[in-house]
Design a protein around this motif. Sequence first.
Motif, short mmCIF file in Angstrom:
data_model
loop_
_atom_site.label_atom_id
_atom_site.label_comp_id
_atom_site.label_asym_id
_atom_site.label_seq_id
_atom_site.Cartn_x
_atom_site.Cartn_y
_atom_site.Cartn_z
N LEU A 69 57.98 -41.31 -16.16
CA LEU A 69 57.03 -40.33 -17.00
C LEU A 69 57.31 -38.92 -15.95
N SER A 70 57.11 -38.71 -15.25
CA SER A 70 57.44 -37.07 -14.43
C SER A 70 58.80 -36.67 -15.49
N GLU A 71 59.87 -37.45 -15.24
CA GLU A 71 61.55 -36.94 -16.30
C GLU A 71 61.23 -36.76 -17.37
N PHE A 72 59.86 -37.17 -18.16
CA PHE A 72 60.38 -36.85 -19.50
C PHE A 72 59.75 -35.34 -19.77
N SER A 73 59.65 -34.66 -20.40
CA SER A 73 59.15 -33.27 -21.05
C SER A 73 58.93 -32.89 -22.37
N THR A 74 58.09 -32.42 -22.69
CA THR A 74 58.03 -32.04 -24.01
C THR A 74 58.77 -31.47 -25.36
N PHE A 75 58.62 -31.87 -25.85
CA PHE A 75 59.86 -31.96 -27.16
C PHE A 75 59.67 -30.35 -27.66
N GLU A 76 61.11 -29.95 -27.96
CA GLU A 76 61.62 -28.16 -28.58
C GLU A 76 62.60 -28.63 -29.30
N ARG A 77 62.48 -28.64 -30.81
CA ARG A 77 63.36 -29.32 -32.14
C ARG A 77 64.67 -28.83 -31.85
N ARG A 78 65.79 -28.97 -31.36
CA ARG A 78 66.90 -28.51 -31.97
C ARG A 78 67.30 -28.29 -33.52
N PRO A 79 68.65 -27.53 -33.71
CA PRO A 79 69.00 -27.78 -34.43
C PRO A 79 69.39 -29.21 -35.38
N GLN A 80 68.95 -29.00 -37.06
CA GLN A 80 69.66 -30.10 -37.58
C GLN A 80 68.32 -31.16 -37.08
N GLU A 81 67.87 -31.47 -36.66
CA GLU A 81 66.87 -32.28 -36.49
C GLU A 81 65.53 -31.50 -37.47
N ILE A 82 64.34 -33.40 -38.06
CA ILE A 82 63.96 -33.06 -38.61
C ILE A 82 62.28 -34.36 -38.07
N LEU A 83 61.50 -34.55 -38.23
CA LEU A 83 60.41 -35.24 -38.00
C LEU A 83 60.16 -36.38 -39.09
N ILE A 84 60.16 -37.04 -38.73
CA ILE A 84 60.27 -38.33 -39.33
C ILE A 84 58.56 -38.30 -40.83
N LEU B 12 58.39 -38.95 -30.06
CA LEU B 12 57.30 -38.57 -30.12
C LEU B 12 56.08 -39.24 -29.53
N VAL B 13 56.08 -39.07 -28.42
CA VAL B 13 54.89 -40.36 -27.94
C VAL B 13 53.60 -39.21 -27.62
N SER B 14 52.20 -39.57 -27.92
CA SER B 14 51.50 -38.76 -27.35
C SER B 14 50.95 -39.60 -26.31
N VAL B 15 50.68 -38.37 -25.35
CA VAL B 15 50.04 -39.25 -24.19
C VAL B 15 49.29 -37.68 -23.11
N ASN B 16 48.02 -38.34 -23.61
CA ASN B 16 46.70 -36.94 -23.20
C ASN B 16 46.75 -35.68 -23.95
N ASP B 17 46.82 -36.49 -25.14
CA ASP B 17 47.04 -34.93 -26.19
C ASP B 17 48.07 -34.45 -26.18
N VAL B 18 48.98 -34.68 -25.94
CA VAL B 18 50.08 -33.72 -25.19
C VAL B 18 51.91 -34.60 -25.92
N SER B 19 52.00 -33.64 -26.67
CA SER B 19 53.58 -34.88 -26.83
C SER B 19 55.12 -34.50 -26.07
N ILE B 20 55.21 -35.82 -26.07
CA ILE B 20 56.69 -36.12 -25.04
C ILE B 20 57.43 -36.19 -25.78
N PHE B 21 59.02 -35.88 -24.76
CA PHE B 21 59.87 -36.71 -26.02
C PHE B 21 60.32 -37.18 -24.74
N ILE B 22 60.60 -39.09 -25.80
CA ILE B 22 61.67 -40.35 -25.09
C ILE B 22 62.74 -40.04 -25.81
N SER B 23 64.20 -40.42 -25.45
CA SER B 23 65.77 -40.07 -26.32
C SER B 23 65.76 -41.24 -25.77
N SER B 24 66.16 -41.54 -27.37
CA SER B 24 66.59 -42.67 -27.59
C SER B 24 67.94 -44.33 -26.57
#
Length: 415
Positions: free
Chosen positions: A73-88, A44-56
């Motif tokens: 930057l336009s290719e990235f979306s906001t983060f939506e948690r998927r099943p079995q995912e946790i944030l460190i 998760l990357v904080s960009v202007n107070d918005v969290s976007i998700f960058i895949s590994s």
Amino acid sequence: MDQLLWFTEVVRNPVFVQGSEIGKVEDAVLRLEESRYPVLTGFLVSVNDVSIFISSDKLEQLSDESISTGQALSEFSTFERRPQEILIERDLLNHHLIWTKSKLRPRLVTAKDVGFARRGSEWRAISIDVATAHRSRWLKAKRSARDHSLVDWLDLVPLVGHVPSARKRLELRSIRKLHPAQLADLLEEASDVEGQEILGALQQDPEFEADVVEELVPARQREAIRHRTDAEVGELLSEMEPDDAVDLLLSLDQGRREGVLAAVPHPARESITQLLNYHPESAGGLMTTDVITLNPGTTIAQACDALRSRESLPHNLWSIFITDGSGHLVGQIPISALISADPEDALGKHAETELPVVRPDSDLSEIAVLMADYNLAALAVVDDGGFLLGSVTVDDVLPRTIAPGWRRRQEALSE
């Protein structure tokens, strides 16, 4: 040994998209997999107070200085948690995990950092820097101290019941290998949310759950059943040893006891009702009525067949009690003697008939002295006429004679 990249070395670092810095690393996402190292799916990357998700798999560089990607930057979306995912940082750091292979006993530890390593094309979390209750005050921030607190991820079970959308909960098989007393220790250390998560997994196996609840201190027992209906508590009591069930029943508020007792299925209710007539710290209150009785003429072979044919055996089967046709005690034969005796011999030939017995009103000190003097694991309880009422076993006496604080004394000394 794998070269580890630590989460705390990556978080807050700059993120570059096509060469331009666009924000800072806010968190990292793990996908939990049963019996495997979790996959680092992205950041998760904080960009202007918005969290976007960058895949590994979109990263060109991942280091302890920065991360970068060639995507726009336009290719990235906001983060939506998927099943079995946790944030460190949000879900794992400073939360508890069960360390199943700790030196002395399984214990709860606190995640302080997560170490990643390359596994083929993927980054996986393989190591956790942990702190325990005893060791936390000695942990140091410098990297050279890490060797003293690293635990392999596969030796840990995360508790993520506090993560509403993770959809990954503690599974019974992940803790089923632990002894009930070990799980009881964990429950006594756990927070309310963590305790409910462990108990939720245990409910998949009512008999095993009962074994664990029997090992809990009274306050934790009450906590374990606080949110359950009378019917659910009654079912739990029916799976417990009668004497332990009585202890739990008596620990409830007076107004709830009657409803819970009425919900206990027969014949467990009869056994519990019988024990309620005795003082909790007397032989009658400590004894179990779940004993095996046979007559003196039964052969060793027949006795073994009788044991094998039973749907279940008492949890602590130390001896078989020999009684006459009226239920009066004749003697007892230890299981060890039963195994070694000639199959054609009658039980009466090997029965020990001179062992001490106690009355229902005998107190704990008398019971403990007799069991120690005669090296007994089970002591018969009889009425004034010699009728066998039940048996007090060493597992019920020993916890009441151990000095407070000894339970974890050896562990404390080893730290």
